[in-house]
Design an enzyme around this catalytic site. Structure first.
Site, short mmCIF file in Angstrom:
data_model
loop_
_atom_site.label_atom_id
_atom_site.label_comp_id
_atom_site.label_asym_id
_atom_site.label_seq_id
_atom_site.Cartn_x
_atom_site.Cartn_y
_atom_site.Cartn_z
N HIS A 1 -27.05 45.34 -19.85
CA HIS A 1 -26.74 44.45 -18.69
C HIS A 1 -26.48 43.15 -19.00
O HIS A 1 -27.29 42.50 -20.02
CB HIS A 1 -27.67 44.80 -17.56
CG HIS A 1 -28.92 44.08 -17.58
ND1 HIS A 1 -30.02 44.74 -16.76
CD2 HIS A 1 -29.35 43.27 -17.84
CE1 HIS A 1 -30.93 43.81 -17.07
NE2 HIS A 1 -30.65 42.82 -17.51
N ASP B 1 -27.81 35.03 -11.54
CA ASP B 1 -28.24 36.03 -10.68
C ASP B 1 -29.17 35.34 -9.90
O ASP B 1 -29.88 34.49 -10.29
CB ASP B 1 -28.58 37.31 -11.36
CG ASP B 1 -29.23 37.31 -12.61
OD1 ASP B 1 -29.72 35.94 -12.79
OD2 ASP B 1 -29.01 38.13 -13.66
N GLU C 1 -25.47 45.86 -14.13
CA GLU C 1 -26.11 47.26 -14.63
C GLU C 1 -24.76 48.18 -15.17
O GLU C 1 -23.92 47.87 -14.82
CB GLU C 1 -26.76 47.87 -13.68
CG GLU C 1 -27.91 47.02 -13.14
CD GLU C 1 -29.10 46.70 -14.15
OE1 GLU C 1 -28.99 47.16 -15.22
OE2 GLU C 1 -30.41 46.54 -13.40
C1 GLP Z 1 -32.84 39.63 -16.84
C2 GLP Z 1 -31.57 38.75 -16.56
C3 GLP Z 1 -30.57 38.59 -17.49
C4 GLP Z 1 -31.26 38.66 -18.81
C5 GLP Z 1 -31.88 39.79 -19.33
C6 GLP Z 1 -32.78 39.96 -20.49
O1 GLP Z 1 -33.10 40.76 -16.05
N1 GLP Z 1 -31.28 39.11 -15.02
O2 GLP Z 1 -29.79 37.75 -17.42
O3 GLP Z 1 -30.49 38.39 -19.88
O4 GLP Z 1 -32.56 40.53 -18.11
O5 GLP Z 1 -34.01 39.31 -20.49
P1 GLP Z 1 -34.99 38.87 -21.76
O6 GLP Z 1 -33.99 37.63 -22.11
O7 GLP Z 1 -36.11 38.50 -21.07
O8 GLP Z 1 -34.70 39.99 -22.65
#
Ligand code: GLP
Length: 261
Positions: free
Chosen positions: A141, A67, A146
């Site tokens: 997500h 993304d 979402e």
């Molecule tokens: C972000 C990304 C995701 C990621 C998620 C969790 O917003 N777009 O790809 O897996 O949130 O993030 P984290 O690993 O920092 O908890």
């Protein structure tokens, strides 16, 4: 789906790296699907160690980001292109020329949607993703899909939830600086990767992990798409696994398929 529970975030990173490496084709030029976020950082460090030890070579690899934010100026430190250059390319030795990130720079909806369609085409042209690395958001997500995202969605323009903008505000100077929109691989796009490896650590992910692994397959929990994939590996530390009901079986199954007890 394989569920691997290990004691610590460090051991989870190492098990997840193993799941990634064993899913890559022999020879040069593997195609990795790349997640941002804190969850996969230890996994990337393990991949770097494997590359340094000569167990894998990413010098001809390609990477496809899950993304990208919409509207950040080119080179913004929090754009996922810059994050992946810092946290993946420079760490595991994946060449910057092989890094593909959805184009969030379009000025109009039509431009952004055209860029999103081109991204799916680029993944297909590269022969598809060998192993897609995934984290999971506290709301379930995957990428920026979402809750409510179509299970067969393609890479597309999306609006971020208030929860995700709040979760990601820590990376920006002011809460209001977090972009409102993103381009994300669709759940249908993610499902086309030949292997999915999701890593989650910490108690804050326990509810999302339980819903994704043991709840119904539903757009309300995008992470539940792992249940639909024929080669999905979920790697957890104890804290992230704490909401799972079938834990005993996962530990049993992790002993492998040898017929002796
Ligand atoms: C972000 C990304 C995701 C990621 C998620 C969790 O917003 N777009 O790809 O897996 O949130 O993030 P984290 O690993 O920092 O908890």
């Amino acid at each position: 789906m394989e569920v691997i529970v290990t004691p610590t975030p460090e051991s989870a990173a190492s098990a997840a790296a193993q799941a990634v490496l064993s899913g890559l084709p022999a020879g040069a030029g593997p195609v990795l699907g790349l997640a941002t976020g804190s969850s996969p950082l230890g996994l990337y460090a393990e991949l770097a160690a494997a590359a340094a030890a000569g167990r894998v070579d990413f010098s001809a690899a390609k990477g496809f980001a899950l993304d990208e934010y919409v509207g950040l100026p080119a080179g913004h430190v929090q754009s996922y292109r810059e994050v992946l250059i810092r946290e993946v390319c420079e760490v595991i030795g994946l060449p910057m020329a092989g890094l593909n990130v959805p184009d969030g720079s379009g000025a109009t909806q039509a431009e952004l949607e055209a860029g999103a369609a081109a991204y799916d085409a680029a993944i297909a042209a590269a022969g598809g993703v060998d192993v897609q690395i995934l984290g999971i958001g506290a709301n379930g997500h995957v990428g920026f899909n979402e809750p409510g995202s179509s299970l067969s969605s393609r890479t597309r323009l999306k609006r971020l939830t208030a929860r995700t903008r709040l979760d990601n505000a820590r990376f920006f100077e002011h809460d209001g600086d977090v972009p409102t929109h993103c381009i994300t691989q669709g759940l249908g796009t993610v499902l086309e990767a030949r292997r999915l490896v999701l890593i989650a650590t910490g108690a804050a992910k326990a509810a999302a992990v339980a819903a994704a692994v043991e709840g119904p397959l539903t757009a309300s929990c995008p992470g539940s798409i792992l249940q639909w994939h024929a080669d999905a590996v979920v790697v957890l530390d104890e804290a992230a696994a704490s909401g799972l009901a079938n834990r005993e079986y996962y530990d049993d199954a992790a002993r492998g398929l040898a017929l002796a007890p």
